[in-house]
Design an enzyme around this catalytic site. Structure first.
Site, PDB file in Angstrom:
ATOM      1  CG  HIS A 160      -1.997  -1.029   1.187  1.00  0.00           C
ATOM      2  ND1 HIS A 160      -2.867  -1.173   0.125  1.00  0.00           N
ATOM      3  CD2 HIS A 160      -2.332  -1.993   2.089  1.00  0.00           C
ATOM      4  CE1 HIS A 160      -3.693  -2.181   0.375  1.00  0.00           C
ATOM      5  NE2 HIS A 160      -3.385  -2.694   1.548  1.00  0.00           N
ATOM      6  CG  ASP A 196      -3.101  -8.327   0.525  1.00  0.00           C
ATOM      7  OD1 ASP A 196      -2.331  -8.686   1.424  1.00  0.00           O
ATOM      8  OD2 ASP A 196      -4.131  -7.637   0.738  1.00  0.00           O
ATOM      9  CG  HIS A 198      -7.058  -5.086   1.641  1.00  0.00           C
ATOM     10  ND1 HIS A 198      -6.644  -5.999   2.591  1.00  0.00           N
ATOM     11  CD2 HIS A 198      -8.255  -4.612   2.055  1.00  0.00           C
ATOM     12  CE1 HIS A 198      -7.558  -6.063   3.557  1.00  0.00           C
ATOM     13  NE2 HIS A 198      -8.535  -5.233   3.246  1.00  0.00           N
ATOM     14  CG  ASP A 285      -5.412  -9.933   3.154  1.00  0.00           C
ATOM     15  OD1 ASP A 285      -5.035 -10.506   2.108  1.00  0.00           O
ATOM     16  OD2 ASP A 285      -5.221  -8.714   3.355  1.00  0.00           O
TER      17      ASP A 285
END
Length: 343
Positions: A160, A196, A198, A285
């Site tokens: 991120h 991931d 996200h 995740d």
């Protein structure tokens, strides 16, 4: 497969973060890395080694130098202002505000260099961030040196973090630094595959205008999921990077059958790009028990993912990203690696 790991990640501990409705203990815990390391040992994946020390020369090719200076100095400035506890932002520049020049005050700086209040700081944060970067570069060096694969057990994660901002528990973009190092080591093209839950908005930000590093991401639809403001299917790159960015957003509740179909699309895009090496941002995740995610993958699915990645036939660097169902993270993350190895 060699794993690169440093216990110094544990210095980043005890920080809090802003979640809807409350300031809470951070979900990104030291135990995450420890459980993954223990699982690497338990399955006999291969040797575990500590990283070499690297300077920030390559990091400064993918991150703004002033941003790296901020990361290294933020805790000292926080203390100099008479503060204790967790350093986190509370004000951010928006369109229409002056967002071109960093303020002098620590509170303004925290907001200027952040996309959210998830990448927060305590006394040991910078050392952990720097050694996580060293882990990624050391593992990339193994692949550049001829290893079929290596695992960078990075903590904090990185995907991120953009060229000039932190966010989502991420500070230096480890996968991006590793990809840049592989380019400098002689790879003509590098693909980064982010699995991931996200979207890796920071990785996209860094390489969006470049055609030598492809970024492919399978993730939750940003219309309903963090990071919200990047990760849509129509984001294809710009300039020299046009066509080198591929987002495959999926809805809440996605199960493995739908997810693995998206991975097949990602794999075909990587084959067409024809990279010399693959960097995989490994986030688990996507697991159905993850406390901050909404996909429905299960533990037996992760070795299947690893086997699909092995079928690409590329030298591969795995870089640890997210996964917050802490007790399951080791089996799930290492499952990708053992699947890749054919175990």
């Amino acid at each position: 497969m060699q794993t690169v790991y440093s216990p110094r990640h544990a210095g980043h501990d005890g920080n809090t973060e802003l979640q809807p409705g409350a300031i809470v203990p951070a979900f990104e815990l030291p135990r995450r890395a420890e459980i993954v390391r223990a699982r690497v040992e338990a399955v006999g994946l291969g040797p575990i080694r500590e990283p070499d020390t690297h300077d920030l020369t390559i990091a400064a090719r993918v991150h703004a130098p002033d941003y790296l200076d901020f990361l290294a100095g933020v805790w000292g400035r926080w203390q100099a202002a008479g503060r204790d506890g967790t350093a986190m932002p509370f004000v951010w520049p928006r369109p229409g505000l002056r967002a071109d020049v960093p303020p002098d005050d620590i509170d303004g700086l925290l907001g200027f260099y952040a996309m959210d209040a998830g990448a927060t700081f305590v006394a040991g944060t910078w050392d952990a961030v720097k050694v996580s970067h060293d882990v990624a570069l050391t593992a990339a060096g193994l692949v550049a040196g001829g290893a079929r694969a290596a695992f960078a057990l990075c903590r904090p994660p990185g995907h991120h973090a953009g060229a000039r901002f932190a966010g989502g528990y991420c500070y230096i973009n480890n996968a991006s630094v590793a990809a840049e190092s592989l380019r400098l080591a002689g790879a003509g093209r590098v693909s980064i595959l982010d699995i991931d839950y996200h979207h890796g908005n920071g990785t996209q930000d860094i390489f969006y205008a470049r055609g030598d590093v492809q970024v492919v991401s399978v993730h939750a639809d940003p219309m309903v999921e963090y990071p919200y403001f990047l990760g849509h299917a129509d984001e294809r790159g710009t300039g020299a990077g046009l066509g080198a960015n591929l987002n495959l957003p999926l809805p809440h509740g996605t199960d493995f059958a739908r997810w693995i179909d998206a991975l097949a699309v990602a794999a075909e895009a990587i084959r067409r790009f024809a990279p010399d090496v693959l960097v995989v941002s490994v986030g688990v995740d996507t697991y159905h028990g993850d406390p901050i995610s909404q996909f429905r993958l299960d533990t037996p699915d992760y070795p299947v993912i690893g086997a699909r990645l092995a079928a690409l036939g590329l030298p591969t660097l795995f870089v640890m990203e997210g996964g917050y169902a802490v007790e399951a993270i080791g089996e799930n993350a290492v499952g990708v690696l053992t699947g890749f190895e054919g175990a």
